[in-house]
Design an enzyme around this catalytic site. Structure first.
Site, short mmCIF file in Angstrom:
data_model
loop_
_atom_site.label_atom_id
_atom_site.label_comp_id
_atom_site.label_asym_id
_atom_site.label_seq_id
_atom_site.Cartn_x
_atom_site.Cartn_y
_atom_site.Cartn_z
N TYR A 296 0.79 -1.30 0.22
CA TYR A 296 -0.03 -0.02 -0.13
C TYR A 296 0.73 1.30 0.06
O TYR A 296 0.64 2.09 -0.91
CB TYR A 296 -0.80 -0.02 1.21
CG TYR A 296 -1.99 -1.12 1.10
CD1 TYR A 296 -3.03 -1.17 0.55
CD2 TYR A 296 -1.85 -2.03 1.98
CE1 TYR A 296 -3.98 -1.98 0.44
CE2 TYR A 296 -2.70 -3.50 1.94
CZ TYR A 296 -3.99 -3.28 1.02
OH TYR A 296 -4.77 -4.18 1.12
N ARG B 239 -11.77 -5.34 -2.99
CA ARG B 239 -11.72 -6.44 -4.00
C ARG B 239 -12.15 -7.81 -3.12
O ARG B 239 -12.86 -8.83 -3.36
CB ARG B 239 -10.52 -6.83 -4.60
CG ARG B 239 -9.50 -7.30 -3.96
CD ARG B 239 -8.21 -7.90 -4.66
NE ARG B 239 -6.92 -8.16 -3.66
CZ ARG B 239 -7.08 -9.33 -3.02
NH1 ARG B 239 -7.90 -10.45 -3.19
NH2 ARG B 239 -6.01 -9.89 -1.93
#
Length: 291
Positions: A110, A193
């Site tokens: 990230y 997701r």
């Protein structure tokens, strides 16, 4: 209290359990409901920390600030007693991903994508300053601009197909978009997701609500709403029973957040700058994390 936003989460538990499909996943059996949606109001300094169980919000906030820093070294989190990346940072897990990193080097996860998108990754100790695309800083520049803040292109992606195989774990929360209305209120949409509904999703709700409050504060905007879309919304088989127990609990009012300082640089915010006010909660619910 029926209009309490936490009821969305509790009702979703029931929908996943009673309408979902049992699937054998990468790390165990799960009940899966594909395509879910929740909204959490952030006006009046509200921060949606789950109250029907104790949420480790300090851990959540420390992880968020680590993302913002652009760092990918799990040792930084370990020094703050944050353990959520320990299994994914183990040498054994990294080897299972065919990654020859030192233990606790998580690859271009990230923080790297937020601050140095697609910069060639060497290791977690490399200085990436000025390399790749600083997506977070670009968002801040747009939100501070009196014209650009109304754009429909204020987007940050953590999903980088070019570097997925270099990451300890492909990102679950993959795309965020910010929106400013005519009252200069800031909303954030997250597309995720994959969501571990028992353990991960309450953290994700808190983390992106923290981020929305912080970005609003930093850019002289007012926080409005966090909207959460999840693709593969799942409950691990051994989490079903404790989550059913959680649905029997009555939520308390959400706490409020106060950010006590303002800086020119988003990197300068520290954990100590954040204050959580009146966080009432039920007792902890124990669930095992699946790496």
């Amino acid at each position: 209290m029926e209009d309490h936003d936490e009821y969305q989460y509790l009702r979703m538990i029931q929908q996943i359990v009673y309408r979902g499909d049992m699937e054998e996943g990468r790390n165990g059996k799960t009940m899966v409901l594909f395509g879910t949606h929740m909204r959490y109001m952030l006006r009046n300094d509200i921060i949606p920390l789950m109250t029907t169980k104790k949420l480790a919000w300090k851990t959540c906030l420390r992880e968020l600030l680590w993302f913002i820093s652009g760092k990918t070294d799990n040792k930084i989190l370990k020094e703050q007693k944050v353990k959520i990346w320990n299994e994914n940072g183990s040498k054994e897990f990294l080897s299972s991903r065919n990654l020859d990193y030192e233990e606790d080097d998580l690859g271009p996860v990230y923080g790297h994508q937020w601050r140095h998108f697609n910069a060639e990754y060497n290791n977690c100790n490399t200085d990436y300053n000025g390399k790749g695309v600083d997506q977070l800083n670009n968002i801040i520049k747009m939100l501070k601009d009196p014209v650009e803040r109304f754009s429909r292109r204020i987007i940050l992606s953590a999903w980088n197909p070019c570097q997925i195989d270099e990451m300890a774990l492909p990102p679950c929360h993959v795309l965020m978009q910010f929106h400013v209305n005519k009252n200069l209120e800031l909303s954030c949409v997250l597309y995720q997701r994959s969501g571990d509904f028992g353990l991960g999703v309450p953290f994700n709700i808190a983390s992106y609500s923290f981020l929305t409050h912080l970005i609003a504060h930093h850019c002289d905007l007012k926080p409005k709403e966090f909207i959460h879309f999840i693709g593969n919304t799942h409950i691990y088989e051994d989490h079903i029973s404790p989550l059913k127990d959680q649905t029997m609990r009555e939520p308390y009012p959400f706490p409020k957040i106060k950010i006590n300082n303002k800086y020119e640089d988003i990197n300068d915010y520290k954990f100590e700058d954040f204050e959580i006010i009146n966080y009432q909660h039920h007792e902890t619910i124990k669930m095992k994390m699946s790496a």
